[in-house]
Each structure stands twice: as C-alpha cells, then as structure tokens.
Design an enzyme around this catalytic site. Sequence first.
Site, PDB file in Angstrom:
ATOM      1  N   HIS A   1       0.829  -1.194   0.000  1.00  0.00           N
ATOM      2  CA  HIS A   1       0.000   0.000   0.000  1.00  0.00           C
ATOM      3  C   HIS A   1       0.866   1.247   0.000  1.00  0.00           C
ATOM      4  O   HIS A   1       0.602   2.180  -0.728  1.00  0.00           O
ATOM      5  CB  HIS A   1      -0.924   0.005   1.217  1.00  0.00           C
ATOM      6  CG  HIS A   1      -1.754   1.240   1.299  1.00  0.00           C
ATOM      7  ND1 HIS A   1      -1.469   2.270   2.177  1.00  0.00           N
ATOM      8  CD2 HIS A   1      -2.825   1.628   0.591  1.00  0.00           C
ATOM      9  CE1 HIS A   1      -2.349   3.227   2.000  1.00  0.00           C
ATOM     10  NE2 HIS A   1      -3.187   2.875   1.052  1.00  0.00           N
ATOM     11  N   HIS A   2       1.905   1.244   0.840  1.00  0.00           N
ATOM     12  CA  HIS A   2       2.839   2.366   0.812  1.00  0.00           C
ATOM     13  C   HIS A   2       4.230   1.926   1.250  1.00  0.00           C
ATOM     14  O   HIS A   2       4.381   0.882   1.883  1.00  0.00           O
ATOM     15  CB  HIS A   2       2.338   3.542   1.670  1.00  0.00           C
ATOM     16  CG  HIS A   2       2.605   3.406   3.139  1.00  0.00           C
ATOM     17  ND1 HIS A   2       1.601   3.301   4.066  1.00  0.00           N
ATOM     18  CD2 HIS A   2       3.753   3.373   3.843  1.00  0.00           C
ATOM     19  CE1 HIS A   2       2.125   3.206   5.275  1.00  0.00           C
ATOM     20  NE2 HIS A   2       3.444   3.236   5.170  1.00  0.00           N
TER      21      HIS A   2
ATOM     22  N   GLN B   1      10.089   1.345   5.483  1.00  0.00           N
ATOM     23  CA  GLN B   1       8.830   0.792   6.000  1.00  0.00           C
ATOM     24  C   GLN B   1       7.948   0.397   4.820  1.00  0.00           C
ATOM     25  O   GLN B   1       7.741   1.208   3.908  1.00  0.00           O
ATOM     26  CB  GLN B   1       8.099   1.843   6.848  1.00  0.00           C
ATOM     27  CG  GLN B   1       6.762   1.349   7.403  1.00  0.00           C
ATOM     28  CD  GLN B   1       5.955   2.479   8.029  1.00  0.00           C
ATOM     29  OE1 GLN B   1       5.688   3.492   7.396  1.00  0.00           O
ATOM     30  NE2 GLN B   1       5.574   2.317   9.284  1.00  0.00           N
TER      31      GLN B   1
ATOM     32  N   HIS C   1       4.114  -1.089   3.971  1.00  0.00           N
ATOM     33  CA  HIS C   1       2.777  -1.458   4.431  1.00  0.00           C
ATOM     34  C   HIS C   1       2.224  -2.469   3.424  1.00  0.00           C
ATOM     35  O   HIS C   1       1.978  -2.115   2.282  1.00  0.00           O
ATOM     36  CB  HIS C   1       1.905  -0.192   4.497  1.00  0.00           C
ATOM     37  CG  HIS C   1       0.450  -0.452   4.749  1.00  0.00           C
ATOM     38  ND1 HIS C   1      -0.513   0.529   4.591  1.00  0.00           N
ATOM     39  CD2 HIS C   1      -0.226  -1.563   5.138  1.00  0.00           C
ATOM     40  CE1 HIS C   1      -1.699   0.033   4.876  1.00  0.00           C
ATOM     41  NE2 HIS C   1      -1.550  -1.239   5.203  1.00  0.00           N
TER      42      HIS C   1
ATOM     43  N   HIS D   1      -1.187  13.644   5.104  1.00  0.00           N
ATOM     44  CA  HIS D   1      -1.550  12.366   5.720  1.00  0.00           C
ATOM     45  C   HIS D   1      -2.679  12.587   6.714  1.00  0.00           C
ATOM     46  O   HIS D   1      -2.616  13.469   7.572  1.00  0.00           O
ATOM     47  CB  HIS D   1      -0.347  11.738   6.420  1.00  0.00           C
ATOM     48  CG  HIS D   1      -0.680  10.500   7.199  1.00  0.00           C
ATOM     49  ND1 HIS D   1      -1.036   9.316   6.591  1.00  0.00           N
ATOM     50  CD2 HIS D   1      -0.735  10.263   8.532  1.00  0.00           C
ATOM     51  CE1 HIS D   1      -1.281   8.401   7.522  1.00  0.00           C
ATOM     52  NE2 HIS D   1      -1.111   8.958   8.709  1.00  0.00           N
TER      53      HIS D   1
ATOM     54  N   HIS E   1      -6.313  10.052   8.376  1.00  0.00           N
ATOM     55  CA  HIS E   1      -6.980   8.752   8.317  1.00  0.00           C
ATOM     56  C   HIS E   1      -8.338   8.933   7.640  1.00  0.00           C
ATOM     57  O   HIS E   1      -8.485   9.822   6.809  1.00  0.00           O
ATOM     58  CB  HIS E   1      -7.053   8.128   9.707  1.00  0.00           C
ATOM     59  CG  HIS E   1      -5.676   7.844  10.293  1.00  0.00           C
ATOM     60  ND1 HIS E   1      -5.486   7.341  11.547  1.00  0.00           N
ATOM     61  CD2 HIS E   1      -4.430   8.007   9.767  1.00  0.00           C
ATOM     62  CE1 HIS E   1      -4.180   7.196  11.771  1.00  0.00           C
ATOM     63  NE2 HIS E   1      -3.530   7.609  10.708  1.00  0.00           N
TER      64      HIS E   1
ATOM     65  N   MET F   1      -5.260  11.478  12.241  1.00  0.00           N
ATOM     66  CA  MET F   1      -4.007  12.228  12.175  1.00  0.00           C
ATOM     67  C   MET F   1      -4.227  13.392  11.227  1.00  0.00           C
ATOM     68  O   MET F   1      -5.026  13.285  10.289  1.00  0.00           O
ATOM     69  CB  MET F   1      -2.862  11.362  11.661  1.00  0.00           C
ATOM     70  CG  MET F   1      -2.367  10.355  12.656  1.00  0.00           C
ATOM     71  SD  MET F   1      -0.869   9.587  12.079  1.00  0.00           S
ATOM     72  CE  MET F   1      -0.726   8.266  13.273  1.00  0.00           C
TER      73      MET F   1
HETATM   74  C1  IYT Z   1       0.133  11.501  15.672  1.00  0.00           C
HETATM   75  C2  IYT Z   1       0.615  11.821  14.278  1.00  0.00           C
HETATM   76  O1  IYT Z   1       0.134  12.761  13.659  1.00  0.00           O
HETATM   77  N1  IYT Z   1       1.557  11.007  13.762  1.00  0.00           N
HETATM   78  C3  IYT Z   1       2.076  11.227  12.412  1.00  0.00           C
HETATM   79  C4  IYT Z   1       3.115  12.231  12.408  1.00  0.00           C
HETATM   80  C5  IYT Z   1       4.440  11.858  12.932  1.00  0.00           C
HETATM   81  C6  IYT Z   1       5.416  11.556  12.020  1.00  0.00           C
HETATM   82  C7  IYT Z   1       6.665  11.277  12.439  1.00  0.00           C
HETATM   83  C8  IYT Z   1       4.753  11.828  14.287  1.00  0.00           C
HETATM   84  C9  IYT Z   1       5.994  11.542  14.697  1.00  0.00           C
HETATM   85  C10 IYT Z   1       6.987  11.239  13.792  1.00  0.00           C
HETATM   86  O2  IYT Z   1       8.236  10.927  14.203  1.00  0.00           O
HETATM   87  I1  IYT Z   1       8.126  10.939  11.031  1.00  0.00           I
HETATM   88  I2  IYT Z   1       6.490  11.563  16.716  1.00  0.00           I
HETATM   89  C11 IYT Z   1       2.395   9.925  11.722  1.00  0.00           C
HETATM   90  O3  IYT Z   1       2.679   8.946  12.360  1.00  0.00           O
HETATM   91  N2  IYT Z   1       2.285   9.951  10.388  1.00  0.00           N
HETATM   92  C12 IYT Z   1       2.444   8.815   9.500  1.00  0.00           C
HETATM   93  C13 IYT Z   1       3.719   8.039   9.578  1.00  0.00           C
HETATM   94  O4  IYT Z   1       3.705   7.076  10.544  1.00  0.00           O
HETATM   95  C14 IYT Z   1       4.909   8.923   9.653  1.00  0.00           C
HETATM   96  C15 IYT Z   1       2.417   9.278   8.081  1.00  0.00           C
HETATM   97  O5  IYT Z   1       2.248   8.448   7.192  1.00  0.00           O
HETATM   98  O6  IYT Z   1       2.587  10.459   7.833  1.00  0.00           O
HETATM   99 CU    CU Z   2      -0.210   2.248   3.650  1.00  0.00          CU
HETATM  100 CU    CU Z   3      -1.542   8.055  10.449  1.00  0.00          CU
END
Ligand code: IYT
Ligand code: CU
Ligand code: CU
Length: 401
Positions: free
Chosen positions: A72-73, A146, A148, A219, A221, A291
Amino acid sequence: MAQLLYGVVCTAVLAVLTSAKPTGSEEMAVELRMPEVQPKLHDTYLCVPMQAGKKASYITGFLPHANSSTAHHMLIYGCAVPFKTDQIWNCGEMASKNSDVEQGPVCTEGAKILYAWAMDATSLHLPKDVAFKVGGNSEINWVVLQVHYKDVHLFLPPYNQKDHSGVTMLVTETPKPKRAGVYLLATDGEVAPNAVTYMEAACSYEQPMTIHPFAYRTHAHDHGEVVSGYRVRNGQWTELGRKSPKLPEMFYNVTHAGITILPGDILAARCTMVNHENRTVAIGSTVKDEMCNFYLMYWVDGEDIMDENYCVSPGPPSWYWSDVHAIHAENVPADASVVPGTTEVIKATGAKVVVENDLDQVKDEFIQLLENFRDRVEAGGNPEPEPRDEEPENFNYYHYP
Ligand code: IYT
Ligand code: CU
Ligand code: CU
C-alpha cells in the site's frame, strides 16, 4: 546525473549505506529492500534498517521497487536511533500485534520522513544540487524502509512467494551545495461526532536562512477530506499545497514552484475532517484514531536546515488559526477546505470558545503538549485522549524548542 555504479548493492539487513565504496564523485545505487519476507496478515507494516556511515553521504534520489497490488505504501525514514538495528520488525501505525516479529516504532529517536511511495508514485529526484545528508554529523544515523503490506495472499499457500520490495537510493559522498529537509505541521486534538472540524496548525519561521519548499505530502486517516498548507507573509496567504489525503500519500510538487519562506513568515496547515460517526475521534496512532499531517520538503543553501522539524498545535477544540492575530485568519483562502477538483467549500460546524491566557503559561503547556505527542506517537500505542481542562485555551503561535 553522474554515472551510476550498478552492481554495488546491499540488500542484507545489516548493510551499511556506504559499504559500497564510491570512487570520487560518482553516484552509487544503494538498495534498501525487504529481505525476502513473507508477511502473513493483511495490513502488516514491516521495517528494515540500514546504517549510515561515519562519513556523511548524500541522497539525491529514490527509485521505488514495489507492486501496488501488494504494497500500500513505502516510506523511507531517517532515524537518529531506529527500533532495531539488526533485524526486521513490525512497525505498524495500525500494527497487527499477532506477528512473528517484534513490534515497535520506526525510530526510537529523531524520526524524519525522507521519501514516500504509494500506488502510482514514480521515482523522486531531488532538484539539482540538492541532497539529504545522512551519516556523519547529520543526526540521521540510520535509514529505515517501511513497507505497508495491504494484500498478503501471494505470501500464503499455495503461492508462498517472498517479497523484497524496497527502494534504490542514489547516494554520493561528494557534498552537495544544497541540503534537503522535511518539516511537519501536525495537530493534536479531536474531531467531534457528526460534525465537520478544522484541525489547524501554525508556526512562525524565524531563522536567518531562506527556505525553498519544493514538495509536500499530506496524511490523515478516514475522516480527512482535504489537507492544505500555506505560507503567511504580512497577512497574505499563499498556498504551498492542497490535496485529498485519500489520494496516494506521496510527495507532490508545491503549488507555486520557486516559493520561498523567509524569517517572519508563518507556516500554516489545515485538515478538514468530516465525521459521520457518533463518536469523538482523537488524534492517535491507530487506524481508529485520526491524524492531521502536512509535510513540507525543502532545500536550503548550505548546511543549515531548519532547527525545528515539527510544528504541532493543540488542535480542536482548543486551538484554531483564528487564535493567532498575526495570521490574519480573515485572509484564509476561500478554497482552503475545497477538495482539489471540486468546488464545494466544506464548512466547519460547531462553535469555538476563545479564552485569553497568559502567554508564558501557554508556552509551557504547548511544550508539554509537544512532548506528550512525541511520546505517545513514538510509543506507538493507542493513546488515551488527553485530559482536557474545563475551559479551552487560546494559544499563540511561536517556535517551540
Ligand atoms: C500523531 C501523528 O500525527 N503522527 C504522524 C506524524 C508523525 C510523524 C513522524 C509523528 C511523529 C513522527 O516521528 I516521522 I512523533 C504519523 O505517524 N504519520 C504517518 C507516519 O507514521 C509517519 C504518516 O504516514 O505520515
Ligand atoms: Cu499504507
Ligand atoms: Cu496516520
């Protein structure tokens, strides 16, 4: 583009980014791939680490190898410290716990997204003379892939196939005159039931160097309809990027090529969230949570990228753009909540209460909030929603440390 030395590839889990010795100014093709894995569950996220060298190296491009019916990604992260250094692990945001490999975050310290592939994404070549610096004194000691896996049926009987999706990175040890960085605007907070909510973030930029944004990624959900990002200069709003987060979440070119960020500018982002569910949806790390992320990829002349990597606001119901006087919220572009290609403005429902607060207290709370956000996300768990004070707070925007 310098000549590539193919054949110098490192697919092993313990590979070191620069273990294939470059000669002079040549660019190497370094492969970071899954080591023939067989994920057994749909929506498995797997991570594989690669160490960056003691000597700095410079990544100028990414070529994806993946099949969109399986993956997926894919994301390439830079980490100060990854969760594992010697084996693959389950690094799911929406992690399926019953897996045969250990589960944890991508990075335990210093995470940055460097590249994103999804569905129809092609390779990413950074602009001329621009590179991500990794290894050396760059704070990125590891590069992590990573993947998915959305569909794993080919890895199960009767097919029993193995996967080695991944990315070829174009790497050189010759320093590049322009350094790339990624800045993330995000919010905490929650989306009210049966409502349209704007999740907004904004931070001022005060460092002396000029920032040249060239790509962005959104990004969210399930509730995210559109994510938009802006530069605000003297109350004037200019779009950096605007996208439906339902489209492939890769890096897209900024709306206005050549746009710059100067000291005194404000960076702002909004996620327009539509919630038809009867429950409050809080920001968090699982698929049931939400998010709100707007990533900005930029370059600077020379070594000094931005000091800050994140701009996180408390989000709704306690913080909105309109709480910041200098942002001139009355000038927000009319299409900030319009999905590109459509014409409807997705209007927020519900009212907000603004309470004046002592700025120092607000700053302390903001710093605390950012730390909590990091801890929660890096712990990868399904967080309890933050306890809220009776009164929503009015935060001013500013740089957090
Ligand atoms: C709670 C949230 O918004 N999490 C995001 C942003 C995030 C990215 C990173 C938070 C942290 C990081 O170190 I890089 I602390 C989040 O998890 N975004 C997802 C990925 O897991 C990065 C995304 O696809 O943008
Ligand atoms: Cu994905
Ligand atoms: Cu997310």
